[in-house]
Design a protein around this motif. Structure first.
Motif, mmCIF file in Angstrom:
data_model
loop_
_atom_site.group_PDB
_atom_site.id
_atom_site.type_symbol
_atom_site.label_atom_id
_atom_site.label_comp_id
_atom_site.label_asym_id
_atom_site.label_seq_id
_atom_site.Cartn_x
_atom_site.Cartn_y
_atom_site.Cartn_z
ATOM 1 N N SER A 79 -10.113 3.748 4.620
ATOM 2 C CA SER A 79 -9.758 2.546 3.736
ATOM 3 C C SER A 79 -8.082 2.546 3.977
ATOM 4 C CB SER A 79 -10.151 3.167 2.426
ATOM 5 O OG SER A 79 -9.349 4.135 1.792
ATOM 6 N N ASN A 80 -7.702 1.433 3.085
ATOM 7 C CA ASN A 80 -6.051 1.370 3.217
ATOM 8 C C ASN A 80 -5.451 2.676 2.244
ATOM 9 O OD1 ASN A 80 -4.020 -0.761 3.712
ATOM 10 N ND2 ASN A 80 -3.361 -0.408 1.666
ATOM 11 N N VAL A 81 -6.147 3.205 1.475
ATOM 12 C CA VAL A 81 -5.421 4.378 0.825
ATOM 13 C C VAL A 81 -5.606 5.427 1.849
ATOM 14 C CG1 VAL A 81 -5.804 6.063 -0.983
ATOM 15 C CG2 VAL A 81 -5.752 3.574 -1.653
ATOM 16 N N ASP A 82 -6.658 5.767 2.452
ATOM 17 C CA ASP A 82 -6.806 6.879 3.521
ATOM 18 C C ASP A 82 -5.763 6.629 4.547
ATOM 19 O OD1 ASP A 82 -8.869 7.823 2.243
ATOM 20 O OD2 ASP A 82 -10.534 6.872 3.591
ATOM 21 N N LEU A 83 -5.649 5.547 5.138
ATOM 22 C CA LEU A 83 -4.536 5.164 6.320
ATOM 23 C C LEU A 83 -3.056 5.519 5.755
ATOM 24 C CD1 LEU A 83 -3.396 3.870 8.690
ATOM 25 C CD2 LEU A 83 -3.512 1.738 7.535
ATOM 26 N N ILE A 84 -2.761 5.332 4.543
ATOM 27 C CA ILE A 84 -1.338 5.302 3.906
ATOM 28 C C ILE A 84 -1.051 6.973 3.607
ATOM 29 C CG2 ILE A 84 0.235 4.620 2.449
ATOM 30 C CD1 ILE A 84 -0.664 2.559 4.504
ATOM 31 N N GLU A 85 -1.979 7.684 3.086
ATOM 32 C CA GLU A 85 -2.182 8.941 2.857
ATOM 33 C C GLU A 85 -1.995 9.863 4.134
ATOM 34 O OE1 GLU A 85 -1.637 10.245 -0.004
ATOM 35 O OE2 GLU A 85 -2.078 8.963 -1.464
ATOM 36 N N ASN A 86 -2.920 9.258 5.122
ATOM 37 C CA ASN A 86 -2.516 9.866 6.431
ATOM 38 C C ASN A 86 -1.277 9.950 7.184
ATOM 39 O OD1 ASN A 86 -5.228 11.225 6.107
ATOM 40 N ND2 ASN A 86 -6.141 9.281 7.271
ATOM 41 N N LEU A 87 -0.647 8.768 7.013
ATOM 42 C CA LEU A 87 0.798 8.485 7.421
ATOM 43 C C LEU A 87 1.671 9.250 6.775
ATOM 44 C CD1 LEU A 87 0.717 4.783 7.877
ATOM 45 C CD2 LEU A 87 0.874 6.127 9.560
ATOM 46 N N TRP A 88 1.449 9.486 5.418
ATOM 47 C CA TRP A 88 2.309 10.225 4.608
ATOM 48 C C TRP A 88 2.069 11.686 5.025
ATOM 49 C CZ3 TRP A 88 6.070 9.810 1.124
ATOM 50 C CH2 TRP A 88 6.286 11.140 0.263
ATOM 51 N N ILE A 90 5.315 8.291 7.180
ATOM 52 C CA ILE A 90 6.182 7.945 6.087
ATOM 53 C C ILE A 90 6.631 9.067 5.200
ATOM 54 C CG2 ILE A 90 5.834 6.693 3.951
ATOM 55 C CD1 ILE A 90 3.458 4.932 5.164
ATOM 56 N N SER A 91 7.701 9.082 4.930
ATOM 57 C CA SER A 91 8.393 10.144 4.092
ATOM 58 C C SER A 91 9.301 9.684 2.924
ATOM 59 C CB SER A 91 9.612 10.878 5.356
ATOM 60 O OG SER A 91 10.633 9.859 5.551
ATOM 61 N N ASP A 92 9.363 8.548 2.800
ATOM 62 C CA ASP A 92 10.203 8.091 1.533
ATOM 63 C C ASP A 92 8.840 7.614 0.579
ATOM 64 O OD1 ASP A 92 11.371 6.079 -0.248
ATOM 65 O OD2 ASP A 92 13.113 7.230 0.754
ATOM 66 N N PRO A 93 8.707 8.052 -0.655
ATOM 67 C CA PRO A 93 7.917 7.738 -1.692
ATOM 68 C C PRO A 93 7.872 6.076 -2.046
ATOM 69 C CG PRO A 93 9.204 9.511 -2.417
ATOM 70 C CD PRO A 93 9.780 9.087 -1.174
ATOM 71 N N ARG A 94 9.036 5.527 -1.758
ATOM 72 C CA ARG A 94 9.250 4.199 -2.099
ATOM 73 C C ARG A 94 8.459 3.134 -1.083
ATOM 74 N NH1 ARG A 94 15.566 4.401 -2.800
ATOM 75 N NH2 ARG A 94 14.996 5.768 -0.793
ATOM 76 N N VAL A 95 8.796 3.778 0.247
ATOM 77 C CA VAL A 95 7.884 3.217 1.284
ATOM 78 C C VAL A 95 6.401 3.183 1.339
ATOM 79 C CG1 VAL A 95 7.495 3.250 3.813
ATOM 80 C CG2 VAL A 95 9.877 3.338 3.138
ATOM 81 N N LYS A 96 5.979 4.657 0.688
ATOM 82 C CA LYS A 96 4.614 4.796 0.632
ATOM 83 C C LYS A 96 4.030 3.897 -0.370
ATOM 84 C CE LYS A 96 1.231 8.304 -0.858
ATOM 85 N NZ LYS A 96 1.013 9.710 -1.374
ATOM 86 N N GLU A 97 4.450 3.755 -1.476
ATOM 87 C CA GLU A 97 3.997 2.902 -2.528
ATOM 88 C C GLU A 97 4.111 1.536 -2.054
ATOM 89 O OE1 GLU A 97 5.473 1.472 -7.028
ATOM 90 O OE2 GLU A 97 6.795 2.930 -5.979
ATOM 91 N N ALA A 98 5.075 1.022 -1.426
ATOM 92 C CA ALA A 98 5.027 -0.474 -0.733
ATOM 93 C C ALA A 98 3.784 -0.629 0.271
ATOM 94 C CB ALA A 98 6.240 -0.734 -0.039
ATOM 95 N N PHE A 99 3.523 0.265 0.903
ATOM 96 C CA PHE A 99 2.541 0.058 1.765
ATOM 97 C C PHE A 99 1.215 0.319 1.121
ATOM 98 C CE2 PHE A 99 5.454 0.837 5.202
ATOM 99 C CZ PHE A 99 4.809 -0.057 6.262
ATOM 100 N N LEU A 100 1.188 1.050 0.038
ATOM 101 C CA LEU A 100 -0.181 1.078 -0.575
ATOM 102 C C LEU A 100 -0.675 -0.439 -1.434
ATOM 103 C CD1 LEU A 100 0.169 4.526 -2.287
ATOM 104 C CD2 LEU A 100 -1.663 3.734 -0.676
ATOM 105 N N LYS A 101 0.302 -1.155 -1.704
ATOM 106 C CA LYS A 101 0.032 -2.429 -2.306
ATOM 107 C C LYS A 101 -0.294 -3.467 -1.346
ATOM 108 C CE LYS A 101 3.987 -1.785 -5.817
ATOM 109 N NZ LYS A 101 5.141 -2.164 -6.192
ATOM 110 N N VAL A 102 -0.194 -3.119 0.001
ATOM 111 C CA VAL A 102 -0.563 -4.339 0.952
ATOM 112 C C VAL A 102 -2.008 -3.789 1.851
ATOM 113 C CG1 VAL A 102 0.158 -5.816 2.933
ATOM 114 C CG2 VAL A 102 1.835 -4.890 0.926
#
Length: 243
Positions: A9-18, A23-35
């Motif tokens: 899922s999108n959440v799985d993908l972004i969490e794995n990148l994190w 992905i190391s910046d929380p603001r970047v993570k939040e932006a990717f989770l929104k898209v």
């Protein structure tokens, strides 16, 4: 580590990148989770790999979009000095990174996705309009898609709201999503001071290698160039000739 970042899922993908440090910046993570990448990738959207989108173009792997966003982040975020950042996404393709960047520029910012193929410009618009959030970005004028030669950059007037009428047009951040044969001076000239350009460039020795370059224009107008890492992108070229 990139190939391990795919998810169901999108959440799985972004969490794995994190989790993998891509992905190391929380603001970047939040932006990717929104898209949701499913609105932009035609198949297997949560695989951490590039995919064709037609017209000899691709949507880059998510980890590459993460690298680009984090590299440009300080020039994309609004601040007291610059409450209305201006961002140019050259080779916007599917529109995915254009949308992610728009989640970071604040209410007064502007992101322009630039394509040399009209059908890809229209694809980005259609993809973004699939979500209520994306449609709102388009309707507000915060995101605009244009057709033009990305090697020459782009001149875009300010938004009707937000930017001052006397604004220096230029760009605080420029992302290039295709490999240039050289570092085009027009793009450097269009950077604001301070500003950053993130661009893949072909090796000038003719071996076919490509490298990401970060080009910074400092507040005093001086230019600092840094070669970051090797990549493989489709070329930044003329639009295909019509039959």
């Amino acid at each position: 580590m990139a190939w391990r970042s795919s998810g169901g899922s999108n959440v799985d993908l972004i969490e794995n990148l994190w989790r993998n440090g891509l992905i190391s910046d929380p603001r970047v993570k939040e932006a990717f989770l929104k898209v949701d990448r499913a609105h932009y990738a035609p198949s297997s959207p949560y695989m951490d790999s590039p995919q064709p989108i037609g017209h000899d173009a691709t949507i880059s792997a998510p980890h590459m979009h993460a690298h680009a966003t984090e590299s440009l982040l300080q020039h994309v975020l609004p601040s007291d000095r610059n409450p209305a950042p201006r961002v140019l996404d050259i080779g916007s393709g599917s529109g995915y990174l254009t949308h992610v960047l728009a989640e970071l520029v604040g209410d007064r910012g502007l992101v322009v996705g630039l394509e040399h193929i009209p059908e890809l410009k229209e694809l980005g618009e259609r993809n973004m309009a699939k979500s209520e959030e994306g449609k709102a970005l388009l309707d507000s004028g915060k995101v605009r898609f244009r057709v033009g030669d990305g090697r020459k950059g782009w001149d875009e007037p300010p938004r009707e709201e937000g930017e001052g009428g006397s604004s220096d047009r230029g760009w605080d951040a420029i992302h290039v999503g295709a490999a240039a044969v050289k570092l085009h001076q027009e793009l450097v000239d269009q950077l604001r001071a301070p500003g950053r350009l993130f661009i893949p460039v072909e090796d000038d020795h003719g071996f076919g290698d490509q490298y990401i370059w970060a080009v910074d224009k400092k507040e005093d107008g001086s230019i600092v160039k840094e070669r970051l890492f090797g990549v493989r992108y489709v070329p930044l070229t003329d639009a295909p000739k019509r039959s």
